[in-house]
Design a protein around this motif. Structure first.
Motif, short mmCIF file in Angstrom:
data_model
loop_
_atom_site.label_atom_id
_atom_site.label_comp_id
_atom_site.label_asym_id
_atom_site.label_seq_id
_atom_site.Cartn_x
_atom_site.Cartn_y
_atom_site.Cartn_z
N PRO A 32 -3.85 6.38 -1.12
CA PRO A 32 -4.07 4.96 -1.31
C PRO A 32 -5.17 4.74 -2.35
O PRO A 32 -6.19 5.40 -2.34
CB PRO A 32 -4.52 4.48 0.06
N LEU A 33 -4.93 3.80 -3.25
CA LEU A 33 -5.94 3.43 -4.24
C LEU A 33 -6.98 2.55 -3.57
O LEU A 33 -6.64 1.61 -2.87
CB LEU A 33 -5.31 2.67 -5.39
N THR A 34 -8.23 2.85 -3.79
CA THR A 34 -9.32 2.03 -3.26
C THR A 34 -10.01 1.31 -4.41
O THR A 34 -9.88 1.70 -5.58
CB THR A 34 -10.36 2.89 -2.52
N LEU A 35 -10.76 0.29 -4.08
CA LEU A 35 -11.51 -0.43 -5.12
C LEU A 35 -12.52 0.49 -5.79
O LEU A 35 -12.72 0.43 -7.01
CB LEU A 35 -12.19 -1.66 -4.53
N THR A 36 -13.15 1.35 -5.02
CA THR A 36 -14.12 2.28 -5.58
C THR A 36 -13.45 3.25 -6.54
O THR A 36 -13.95 3.51 -7.64
CB THR A 36 -14.84 3.05 -4.46
N ALA A 37 -12.29 3.78 -6.15
CA ALA A 37 -11.55 4.70 -7.03
C ALA A 37 -11.11 3.98 -8.30
O ALA A 37 -11.19 4.54 -9.40
CB ALA A 37 -10.34 5.27 -6.30
N LEU A 38 -10.66 2.74 -8.16
CA LEU A 38 -10.24 1.97 -9.33
C LEU A 38 -11.40 1.71 -10.28
O LEU A 38 -11.25 1.77 -11.50
CB LEU A 38 -9.59 0.65 -8.90
N ALA A 39 -12.58 1.42 -9.74
CA ALA A 39 -13.76 1.20 -10.57
C ALA A 39 -14.11 2.47 -11.35
O ALA A 39 -14.44 2.41 -12.53
CB ALA A 39 -14.93 0.72 -9.73
N MET A 53 -9.05 -2.75 -13.94
CA MET A 53 -8.58 -2.24 -12.65
C MET A 53 -7.18 -2.77 -12.37
O MET A 53 -6.34 -2.06 -11.80
CB MET A 53 -9.57 -2.65 -11.55
N GLN A 54 -6.91 -4.00 -12.79
CA GLN A 54 -5.59 -4.58 -12.60
C GLN A 54 -4.53 -3.81 -13.39
O GLN A 54 -3.42 -3.58 -12.89
CB GLN A 54 -5.61 -6.05 -13.03
N ALA A 55 -4.86 -3.39 -14.61
CA ALA A 55 -3.93 -2.58 -15.41
C ALA A 55 -3.65 -1.25 -14.71
O ALA A 55 -2.51 -0.77 -14.71
CB ALA A 55 -4.48 -2.36 -16.81
N LEU A 56 -4.69 -0.66 -14.13
CA LEU A 56 -4.50 0.60 -13.41
C LEU A 56 -3.58 0.42 -12.20
O LEU A 56 -2.70 1.26 -11.95
CB LEU A 56 -5.85 1.16 -12.97
N VAL A 57 -3.75 -0.67 -11.48
CA VAL A 57 -2.88 -0.94 -10.33
C VAL A 57 -1.44 -1.12 -10.80
O VAL A 57 -0.51 -0.56 -10.22
CB VAL A 57 -3.36 -2.18 -9.54
N MET A 58 -1.26 -1.89 -11.86
CA MET A 58 0.10 -2.13 -12.36
C MET A 58 0.73 -0.83 -12.87
O MET A 58 1.92 -0.60 -12.68
CB MET A 58 0.10 -3.20 -13.44
N ARG A 59 -0.07 0.01 -13.50
CA ARG A 59 0.47 1.30 -13.98
C ARG A 59 0.87 2.16 -12.79
O ARG A 59 1.94 2.78 -12.81
CB ARG A 59 -0.57 2.01 -14.85
N ALA A 60 0.05 2.17 -11.75
CA ALA A 60 0.38 2.94 -10.55
C ALA A 60 1.67 2.39 -9.92
O ALA A 60 2.53 3.16 -9.46
CB ALA A 60 -0.76 2.88 -9.54
N PHE A 61 1.83 1.10 -9.91
CA PHE A 61 3.03 0.48 -9.37
C PHE A 61 4.26 0.83 -10.22
O PHE A 61 5.30 1.23 -9.69
CB PHE A 61 2.86 -1.04 -9.27
N ASN A 62 4.12 0.72 -11.54
CA ASN A 62 5.24 1.02 -12.43
C ASN A 62 5.66 2.48 -12.38
O ASN A 62 6.81 2.81 -12.67
CB ASN A 62 4.91 0.61 -13.87
N LEU A 63 4.74 3.36 -12.02
CA LEU A 63 5.05 4.78 -11.88
C LEU A 63 5.43 5.15 -10.45
O LEU A 63 5.56 6.33 -10.13
CB LEU A 63 3.85 5.63 -12.34
N ASP A 64 5.59 4.16 -9.59
CA ASP A 64 5.95 4.36 -8.18
C ASP A 64 4.92 5.20 -7.43
O ASP A 64 5.26 5.94 -6.51
CB ASP A 64 7.34 4.99 -8.05
N ILE A 65 3.66 5.08 -7.82
CA ILE A 65 2.58 5.77 -7.11
C ILE A 65 2.13 4.92 -5.93
O ILE A 65 1.75 5.45 -4.89
CB ILE A 65 1.42 6.10 -8.07
N VAL A 66 2.16 3.60 -6.11
CA VAL A 66 1.87 2.68 -5.00
C VAL A 66 3.07 1.76 -4.80
O VAL A 66 3.85 1.52 -5.73
CB VAL A 66 0.59 1.83 -5.25
#
Length: 180
Positions: free
Chosen positions: A52-59, A69-82
């Protein structure tokens, strides 16, 4: 962080969209896919992004990759990581913390270096835009601002010292960030 994404997105348009054969939304989606792969390559992201991605990990990843951090979340989503649920949960956290516009972890604006480096190679360290413009028969009002927008070797040394200094940890915060 957002400027870097915007620049990569626009580069995607320049590289991909000479003729507009797609719908406007498909063109924008393609430019975002380009920006994602350009800034956050899939192989590296599969190593760095893990659920699971955490806010601390994203920072931490934001400071390393220089994107929001939003771009990282979207990239993780687009790669089916989250999952979509995890993506929505993280975005709700961003909203609750007021991070949709102003995320933590300051990413300084970048300045290009190549043009000034070329000028320094040809004309010495103390580059004078008026001299260059006269020698290449170009208007000074174009050369001066172009050189001023570039990083000097002094800028690079200062930036290196700033990023290599010790990380100062603030007490009482959920996240710890580099002090700039």
């Amino acid at each position: 962080d957002r400027q870097r994404w915007s620049m990569a997105h626009e580069l995607g348009h320049l590289v991909l969209h000479q003729a507009f054969t797609l719908t406007p939304s498909a063109i924008e989606d393609e430019a975002d896919v380009f920006a994602g792969e350009f800034l956050l390559p899939e192989d590296a992201m599969r190593k760095d992004l893990s659920a699971p991605l955490t806010l601390t990990a994203l920072a931490d990843l934001k400071s390393r990759w220089g994107v929001s951090m939003q771009a990282l979340v979207m990239r993780a989503f687009n790669l089916d990581i989250v999952t979509d649920g995890q993506r929505r949960y993280l975005f709700r956290q961003f909203v609750a913390k007021g991070w949709m516009r102003d995320e933590p972890v300051l990413i300084p604006s970048e300045k290009p270096r190549l043009l000034r480096k070329l000028a320094e190679s040809a004309y010495g360290q103390s580059v004078d835009a008026r001299t260059i413009s006269a020698r290449i028969d170009a208007p000074w009002h174009l050369i001066g601002p172009a050189l001023d927008a570039c990083a000097t070797s002094t800028d690079l040394r200062a930036a290196t010292l700033a990023t290599e200094g010790p990380i100062r940890r603030a007490t009482g915060n959920l996240l710890s960030f580099r002090k700039n």
